[in-house]
Scaffold this active site. Structure first.
Site, PDB file in Angstrom:
ATOM      1  N   LYS A   1      44.090  40.823  48.391  1.00  0.00           N
ATOM      2  CA  LYS A   1      42.749  40.333  48.148  1.00  0.00           C
ATOM      3  C   LYS A   1      42.776  38.808  48.000  1.00  0.00           C
ATOM      4  CE  LYS A   1      39.261  41.389  44.738  1.00  0.00           C
ATOM      5  NZ  LYS A   1      38.905  42.101  43.550  1.00  0.00           N
TER       6      LYS A   1
ATOM      7  N   LYS B   1      42.963  32.948  44.032  1.00  0.00           N
ATOM      8  CA  LYS B   1      43.444  31.592  43.793  1.00  0.00           C
ATOM      9  C   LYS B   1      44.925  31.603  43.415  1.00  0.00           C
ATOM     10  CE  LYS B   1      41.317  27.688  41.622  1.00  0.00           C
ATOM     11  NZ  LYS B   1      40.282  27.255  40.719  1.00  0.00           N
TER      12      LYS B   1
ATOM     13  N   LYS C   1      48.049  46.164  31.858  1.00  0.00           N
ATOM     14  CA  LYS C   1      48.269  44.812  31.280  1.00  0.00           C
ATOM     15  C   LYS C   1      49.549  44.804  30.434  1.00  0.00           C
ATOM     16  CE  LYS C   1      44.927  42.318  32.843  1.00  0.00           C
ATOM     17  NZ  LYS C   1      43.542  42.650  32.659  1.00  0.00           N
TER      18      LYS C   1
END
Ligand code: SF4
Length: 323
Positions: A193, A196, A113
């Site tokens: 994968k 959205k 991250k």
């Protein structure tokens, strides 16, 4: 008699897609039969990576609507939003006092991250595993459904629990992993994968026309340029979706593709029809669920979760000697 208490949380990503359904929601629905389940939309976790929060409310609502239409049952499970039970924030703070910083700095997803959002390395990112532990143990859940890749996170939660119990006395059960095979559902681009944010998805609530339109535009075997070219179904993501929606004819489609007896247009149309057939009951139910019903479910879920949380925090404060 139920086998134990399951806890699972998911970030508020809005309308759910078939990857979410096949990867998690259908498992949530099954677990309701044998376990006391607590399913939570973890909106506070979302704040660690979200910089724009204006869609948070609408996304939470849409996600719960999809969960309910897909079969999550508020009579069987507690369904609620993380921030509606603020005790989780208090427990997060208290657990952070027994969690060595070194444990958190070693977490691989934290390092990832930091690379992904170097402009926003906030405290929440490093404290994420502590909040996750608080989510689970606030409800004294003993089972957490996880994929293999999430095992290290759960192990860290177990270490935090062990440390707390050692210092302050047996308080929390050590949560056990229920290893679950979450199938990886490829997106319509065939490379990543289904997601959205990559716009390679099919929403559960999409209209049949929209579903068909998106599937007709999906990538297939790149070697199959003309109708007579033999195909390679093993590299085709339309074929990978047939695994879930046309499993009885899977072998036949594979053979026909290899022998160029079926064209991609026909093959995609078959997939679109089967997805639309499979999703018809979901879509019908979703359309019938009133907006107000979602709010009622969330309010009732928060009330029930809160009752458990209050008891846990009373015990935690006593054990920690807080005046
Ligand atoms: Fe893929 Fe079907 Fe075309 Fe074969 S026929 S390449 S499985 S879309």
């Amino acid at each position: 008699m139920k086998k134990g208490r399951v806890f699972s949380g998911a970030r508020p990503t809005g309308k759910q897609h078939i990857g979410n359904y096949l990867g998690a929601i259908q498992n949530y629905v099954k677990l309701q039969q044998d376990y006391d389940c607590i399913y939570c939309i973890v909106d506070v976790h979302a704040l660690t990576t979200l910089e724009d929060t204006h869609m948070l409310k609408a996304n939470t609502h849409d996600m719960m609507l999809d969960w309910l239409a897909a079969g999550l049952d508020p009579q069987k499970s507690i369904l609620f939003v993380q921030s509606h039970v603020p005790e989780v924030m208090e427990l997060h703070t208290l657990l952070s006092m027994v969690t060595p910083l070194g444990w958190l700095l070693r977490v691989t997803t934290f390092k990832e991250k930091v690379k992904m959002q170097p402009h926003n390395v906030n405290y929440g990112l490093v404290g994420y595993p502590v909040l996750m532990t608080a989510d689970i143990v606030l409800y004294k859940a003993d089972i957490v459904p996880v994929g293999e890749d999430q095992l290290p996170h759960l192990e860290l939660a177990r270490e935090i629990v062990r440390r707390f119990n050692n210092i302050f006395g047996e308080t929390f059960p050590e949560p056990q992993a229920k290893l679950t095979n979450f199938p990886m559902v490829l997106g319509l681009d065939g490379e990543k994968k289904m997601s959205k944010s990559l716009d390679n998805h099919i929403e559960l609530a999409a209209s049949p026309e929209e579903t068909t339109r998106r599937i007709m535009g999906a990538f297939t075997d790149p070697a199959r340029k003309f109708r007579n070219d033999p195909g390679h179904p093993e590299v085709c993501n339309v074929y990978s979706l047939h695994h879930f929606y046309t499993y009885l004819k899977l072998e036949e489609i594979g053979k026909q593709c290899r022998a160029a007896e079926i064209g991609c247009v026909e093959c995609k149309r078959m997939l679109a029809d089967n997805i639309n057939k499979a999703l018809a009951p979901f879509r019908e139910k979703r359309a019938q669920l009133a907006e107000k019903y979602v709010d009622e479910v969330l309010a009732d879920g928060a009330r029930r979760a809160h009752a458990i949380a209050r008891e846990t925090m009373k015990e935690v404060r006593e054990k920690m000697g807080l005046p």
